[in-house]
Design a protein around this motif. Structure first.
Motif, PDB file in Angstrom:
ATOM      1  N   GLU A  76      40.213  46.789  39.315  1.00  0.00           N
ATOM      2  CA  GLU A  76      39.071  47.629  39.678  1.00  0.00           C
ATOM      3  C   GLU A  76      38.510  48.336  38.450  1.00  0.00           C
ATOM      4  OE1 GLU A  76      40.589  50.180  42.733  1.00  0.00           O
ATOM      5  OE2 GLU A  76      40.434  48.635  44.269  1.00  0.00           O
ATOM      6  N   THR A  77      39.399  48.848  37.612  1.00  0.00           N
ATOM      7  CA  THR A  77      38.963  49.537  36.397  1.00  0.00           C
ATOM      8  C   THR A  77      38.242  48.583  35.458  1.00  0.00           C
ATOM      9  OG1 THR A  77      40.719  51.175  36.526  1.00  0.00           O
ATOM     10  CG2 THR A  77      39.756  50.800  34.355  1.00  0.00           C
ATOM     11  N   VAL A  78      38.835  47.447  35.213  1.00  0.00           N
ATOM     12  CA  VAL A  78      38.219  46.474  34.307  1.00  0.00           C
ATOM     13  C   VAL A  78      36.860  46.043  34.842  1.00  0.00           C
ATOM     14  CG1 VAL A  78      38.457  44.164  33.318  1.00  0.00           C
ATOM     15  CG2 VAL A  78      40.413  45.722  33.329  1.00  0.00           C
ATOM     16  N   ALA A  79      36.783  45.778  36.142  1.00  0.00           N
ATOM     17  CA  ALA A  79      35.514  45.360  36.749  1.00  0.00           C
ATOM     18  C   ALA A  79      34.453  46.453  36.638  1.00  0.00           C
ATOM     19  CB  ALA A  79      35.731  44.988  38.211  1.00  0.00           C
ATOM     20  N   ALA A  80      34.871  47.703  36.793  1.00  0.00           N
ATOM     21  CA  ALA A  80      33.910  48.814  36.774  1.00  0.00           C
ATOM     22  C   ALA A  80      33.485  49.220  35.373  1.00  0.00           C
ATOM     23  CB  ALA A  80      34.518  50.030  37.487  1.00  0.00           C
ATOM     24  N   VAL A  81      34.382  49.092  34.402  1.00  0.00           N
ATOM     25  CA  VAL A  81      34.136  49.674  33.080  1.00  0.00           C
ATOM     26  C   VAL A  81      33.702  48.637  32.034  1.00  0.00           C
ATOM     27  CG1 VAL A  81      35.142  51.050  31.220  1.00  0.00           C
ATOM     28  CG2 VAL A  81      35.737  51.554  33.591  1.00  0.00           C
ATOM     29  N   ALA A  82      34.225  47.432  32.108  1.00  0.00           N
ATOM     30  CA  ALA A  82      33.899  46.428  31.087  1.00  0.00           C
ATOM     31  C   ALA A  82      32.437  46.002  31.183  1.00  0.00           C
ATOM     32  CB  ALA A  82      34.798  45.210  31.251  1.00  0.00           C
ATOM     33  N   GLN A  83      31.878  45.656  30.044  1.00  0.00           N
ATOM     34  CA  GLN A  83      30.514  45.123  30.005  1.00  0.00           C
ATOM     35  C   GLN A  83      30.521  43.726  30.616  1.00  0.00           C
ATOM     36  OE1 GLN A  83      27.853  46.725  29.233  1.00  0.00           O
ATOM     37  NE2 GLN A  83      28.610  48.444  28.041  1.00  0.00           N
ATOM     38  N   LYS A  84      29.544  43.435  31.458  1.00  0.00           N
ATOM     39  CA  LYS A  84      29.432  42.094  32.044  1.00  0.00           C
ATOM     40  C   LYS A  84      29.306  41.065  30.923  1.00  0.00           C
ATOM     41  CE  LYS A  84      29.361  42.640  36.517  1.00  0.00           C
ATOM     42  NZ  LYS A  84      30.468  42.201  37.304  1.00  0.00           N
ATOM     43  N   GLY A  85      30.004  39.957  31.081  1.00  0.00           N
ATOM     44  CA  GLY A  85      29.897  38.871  30.131  1.00  0.00           C
ATOM     45  C   GLY A  85      30.800  38.978  28.925  1.00  0.00           C
ATOM     46  N   ASP A  86      31.604  40.035  28.816  1.00  0.00           N
ATOM     47  CA  ASP A  86      32.537  40.169  27.694  1.00  0.00           C
ATOM     48  C   ASP A  86      33.538  39.021  27.778  1.00  0.00           C
ATOM     49  OD1 ASP A  86      35.102  40.890  26.413  1.00  0.00           O
ATOM     50  OD2 ASP A  86      34.111  42.800  25.973  1.00  0.00           O
ATOM     51  N   GLU A  87      33.533  38.137  26.779  1.00  0.00           N
ATOM     52  CA  GLU A  87      34.346  36.924  26.832  1.00  0.00           C
ATOM     53  C   GLU A  87      35.842  37.208  26.901  1.00  0.00           C
ATOM     54  OE1 GLU A  87      33.246  34.060  23.875  1.00  0.00           O
ATOM     55  OE2 GLU A  87      31.121  34.204  24.390  1.00  0.00           O
ATOM     56  N   GLY A  88      36.293  38.196  26.152  1.00  0.00           N
ATOM     57  CA  GLY A  88      37.721  38.541  26.178  1.00  0.00           C
ATOM     58  C   GLY A  88      38.149  39.057  27.537  1.00  0.00           C
ATOM     59  N   VAL A  89      37.318  39.873  28.138  1.00  0.00           N
ATOM     60  CA  VAL A  89      37.618  40.410  29.462  1.00  0.00           C
ATOM     61  C   VAL A  89      37.601  39.281  30.494  1.00  0.00           C
ATOM     62  CG1 VAL A  89      36.782  41.935  31.293  1.00  0.00           C
ATOM     63  CG2 VAL A  89      36.818  42.737  28.928  1.00  0.00           C
ATOM     64  N   CYS A  90      36.589  38.435  30.435  1.00  0.00           N
ATOM     65  CA  CYS A  90      36.495  37.309  31.373  1.00  0.00           C
ATOM     66  C   CYS A  90      37.722  36.409  31.269  1.00  0.00           C
ATOM     67  CB  CYS A  90      35.223  36.505  31.141  1.00  0.00           C
ATOM     68  SG  CYS A  90      33.718  37.395  31.608  1.00  0.00           S
ATOM     69  N   ALA A  91      38.164  36.139  30.054  1.00  0.00           N
ATOM     70  CA  ALA A  91      39.346  35.294  29.850  1.00  0.00           C
ATOM     71  C   ALA A  91      40.590  35.953  30.448  1.00  0.00           C
ATOM     72  CB  ALA A  91      39.543  34.998  28.370  1.00  0.00           C
ATOM     73  N   ALA A  92      40.726  37.258  30.267  1.00  0.00           N
ATOM     74  CA  ALA A  92      41.884  37.973  30.810  1.00  0.00           C
ATOM     75  C   ALA A  92      41.860  37.966  32.336  1.00  0.00           C
ATOM     76  CB  ALA A  92      41.916  39.406  30.287  1.00  0.00           C
ATOM     77  N   ILE A  93      40.678  38.120  32.915  1.00  0.00           N
ATOM     78  CA  ILE A  93      40.565  38.101  34.376  1.00  0.00           C
ATOM     79  C   ILE A  93      40.891  36.713  34.921  1.00  0.00           C
ATOM     80  CG2 ILE A  93      38.939  38.283  36.306  1.00  0.00           C
ATOM     81  CD1 ILE A  93      37.600  40.602  34.752  1.00  0.00           C
ATOM     82  N   VAL A  94      40.365  35.678  34.282  1.00  0.00           N
ATOM     83  CA  VAL A  94      40.654  34.309  34.723  1.00  0.00           C
ATOM     84  C   VAL A  94      42.154  34.032  34.647  1.00  0.00           C
ATOM     85  CG1 VAL A  94      40.351  31.860  34.151  1.00  0.00           C
ATOM     86  CG2 VAL A  94      38.362  33.385  34.244  1.00  0.00           C
ATOM     87  N   ALA A  95      42.789  34.444  33.557  1.00  0.00           N
ATOM     88  CA  ALA A  95      44.232  34.241  33.408  1.00  0.00           C
ATOM     89  C   ALA A  95      45.000  34.979  34.504  1.00  0.00           C
ATOM     90  CB  ALA A  95      44.690  34.703  32.023  1.00  0.00           C
ATOM     91  N   ARG A  96      44.552  36.201  34.822  1.00  0.00           N
ATOM     92  CA  ARG A  96      45.226  36.971  35.874  1.00  0.00           C
ATOM     93  C   ARG A  96      45.051  36.291  37.223  1.00  0.00           C
ATOM     94  NH1 ARG A  96      49.329  39.085  35.739  1.00  0.00           N
ATOM     95  NH2 ARG A  96      49.728  37.926  37.588  1.00  0.00           N
ATOM     96  N   ILE A  97      43.844  35.815  37.511  1.00  0.00           N
ATOM     97  CA  ILE A  97      43.592  35.134  38.788  1.00  0.00           C
ATOM     98  C   ILE A  97      44.524  33.930  38.929  1.00  0.00           C
ATOM     99  CG2 ILE A  97      41.909  33.732  40.059  1.00  0.00           C
ATOM    100  CD1 ILE A  97      39.718  35.623  38.896  1.00  0.00           C
ATOM    101  N   GLN A  98      44.660  33.159  37.861  1.00  0.00           N
ATOM    102  CA  GLN A  98      45.478  31.942  37.904  1.00  0.00           C
ATOM    103  C   GLN A  98      46.961  32.251  38.107  1.00  0.00           C
ATOM    104  OE1 GLN A  98      44.251  30.104  34.217  1.00  0.00           O
ATOM    105  NE2 GLN A  98      42.557  29.029  35.212  1.00  0.00           N
TER     106      GLN A  98
END
Length: 114
Positions: A76-98
């Motif tokens: 929730e924090t990462v989704a609310a605070v991170a800038q949309k499209g941040d590649e590092g954040v997106c990669a971390a979220i994808v890894a967590r989902i998997q």
């Protein structure tokens, strides 16, 4: 726990963007107590401005927490605070989902990427 109560008070009484309040919550993210880590990362969601890198780093670190409740709050924090499209954040979220066994964390991760 007194530490949880303090973090809740800091998050509810401080202004969004308060550096001292954000620092207090970031420190709480490394506490041994699951309840404290959860309260701390929830505080980051309330207190941090969009793009606050310190809050994003703390939230991303807790995406690997042993507690599903802490991981959910961190997502929730990462989704609310991170800038949309941040590649590092997106990669971390994808890894967590998997890797994530808890459905609610995966669902929130997909929503964060949308």
């Amino acid at each position: 726990d007194v530490r949880v109560a303090v973090l809740h008070a800091v998050a509810s009484m401080s202004l969004r963007g308060s550096q001292d309040a954000v620092a207090c919550c970031v420190d709480g993210c490394t506490d041994p107590s699951e309840a404290v880590r959860r309260a701390a990362v929830e505080g980051l969601t309330r207190l941090s401005h969009k793009g606050d890198e310190e809050a994003v780093r703390a939230g991303m670190a807790l995406l690997e927490d042993p507690s599903a409740m802490v991981r959910l709050a961190a997502m929730e924090t990462v989704a609310a605070v991170a800038q949309k499209g941040d590649e590092g954040v997106c990669a971390a979220i994808v890894a967590r989902i998997q890797a994530e066994p808890t459905r609610s964390v995966r669902v929130l991760g997909h929503a964060a990427l949308a």
